[in-house]
Enzyme design. Structure first.
Site, short mmCIF file in Angstrom:
data_model
loop_
_atom_site.label_atom_id
_atom_site.label_comp_id
_atom_site.label_asym_id
_atom_site.label_seq_id
_atom_site.Cartn_x
_atom_site.Cartn_y
_atom_site.Cartn_z
N GLY A 10 0.84 -1.20 0.00
CA GLY A 10 0.00 0.00 0.00
C GLY A 10 0.87 1.25 0.00
N TYR A 144 -14.02 1.87 10.18
CA TYR A 144 -12.56 2.05 10.16
C TYR A 144 -11.99 1.92 11.58
CZ TYR A 144 -8.20 4.82 9.64
OH TYR A 144 -6.91 5.27 9.66
C1 AKB Z 1 -8.99 9.57 8.71
O1 AKB Z 1 -9.37 10.75 8.79
O2 AKB Z 1 -9.73 8.62 8.49
C2 AKB Z 1 -7.51 9.28 8.96
C3 AKB Z 1 -7.24 8.93 10.38
C4 AKB Z 1 -7.39 9.94 11.44
O3 AKB Z 1 -6.88 7.82 10.66
N1 AKB Z 1 -6.73 10.41 8.58
#
Ligand code: AKB
Length: 314
Positions: A10, A144
């Site tokens: 990546g 995430y």
């Molecule tokens: C996001 O904004 O998703 C990333 C992070 C803070 O991990 N930059």
């Protein structure tokens, strides 16, 4: 030059391009193979070996590691917070599958070290918002964040169960000029510099007083390499380390830009990313990283603004 053979998976993303350059300085150009699913970023192509690799393809990853005699892997492929919310299952699959297969390969092939980035996104709205400590309530609300926290636990598990030397950092929003961010909630803090130089105005997708932890890429790259170079006995946490440099709001970054471009204006049109930002810490306590392996940041907001505007206008 140190005798390591490094693979970055990546490498075409925001962190990978700069990390590849920095690692090539440490280990020698030919000893750092950059890889990504897409065609090589020109900076990567021109500075050392490059391979096309899908981070989800375990067989191809294993073959490349064996063929090149890889000893260390930096796995940077990930779907970030804002993009992740558009297709949560895909984000989970990409973020988790790539990590789990690499952890298995690392144990099997006896790799010396693995780096896998985590994020402030592991925290949620039940976490103390200011000066968020290393160990605290962790209830991420984005896919995430969920995948990053699950990944941290897997890294810790592989370390405890198989002695794998896997290290990780909880990055704040990263601000860089060599390569663009993609799909994050903190991306506004990069876009704003480009727009300030091009159009002297910017419409921000977060509201005026949304404070988030942020860091200039030079600090993030140095911190990553310092973490990876630190002797094993200094790495006393196998969950990712909190890492901090500065915290600011869109209004404050705009004021910092106005010191160089007085006619610059900002307005605000918050979208779905506001809710993500509202669930994250405003500032981070990284005293554990400072204590364990001597982490220290160098860039504050004004120093970063000067560097960003200088480099982008070249
Ligand atoms: C996001 O904004 O998703 C990333 C992070 C803070 O991990 N930059």
């Amino acid at each position: 030059m140190k005798k390591e053979k490094v693979l970055i998976v990546g490498a075409g993303g925001q962190i990978g391009v700069e990390l590849a350059l920095a690692l090539r300085n440490v280990y020698g150009n030919d000893n750092v193979i950059a890889s990504d699913i897409k065609e090589a970023h020109p900076i990567l192509r021109d500075s050392g070996p490059y391979a096309m690799l899908n981070a989800m393809d375990a067989i191809a990853m294993l073959e490349l590691i064996k063929k090149e005699g890889i000893t260390q892997v930096y796995l940077l492929a990930a779907v970030l917070s804002a993009t992740g919310e558009k297709d949560p299952k895909r984000a989970w699959d990409i973020n988790m599958q790539s990590l789990l297969q690499l952890l298995d390969i690392a144990v099997q092939e006896k790799l010396t070290k693995i780096y896998w980035p985590s994020s402030i996104a592991v925290f949620g709205s039940t976490t103390p918002r200011n000066g968020t400590p290393q160990q605290t309530v962790v209830e991420p609300r984005t896919v995430y964040g969920v995948s990053k926290y699950a990944g941290e636990l897997w890294c810790q598990y592989y370390n405890q169960r198989w002695g794998l030397d896997v290290r990780s950092l909880r990055y704040p929003g990263l601000i860089s000029w060599k390569s663009a961010p993609g799909g994050g909630t903190t991306d506004y803090a990069v876009e704003i510099y480009h727009e300030a130089l091009k159009h002297k105005k910017y419409t921000c997708f977060l509201s005026e007083h949304t404070y988030l932890p942020m860091m200039y890429m030079d600090d993030a790259i140095r911190g990553t390499i310092e973490l990876m170079e630190a002797p094993q006995e200094m790495i006393k946490s196998r969950m990712a380390y909190n890492l901090s440099a500065m915290s600011f709001s869109p209004a404050e970054i705009a004021a910092s830009i106005q010191k160089h471009i007085p006619e610059f204006t900002i307005d605000y049109a918050p979208d779905f990313r506001q809710q993500i930002a509202d669930g994250w810490p405003a500032s981070i306590d990284d005293s554990v990283a400072r204590d364990h392996w001597n982490w220290k940041h160098e860039f504050d907001l004004d120093k970063m603004t000067a560097a960003m505007l200088h480099n982008l206008s070249k």
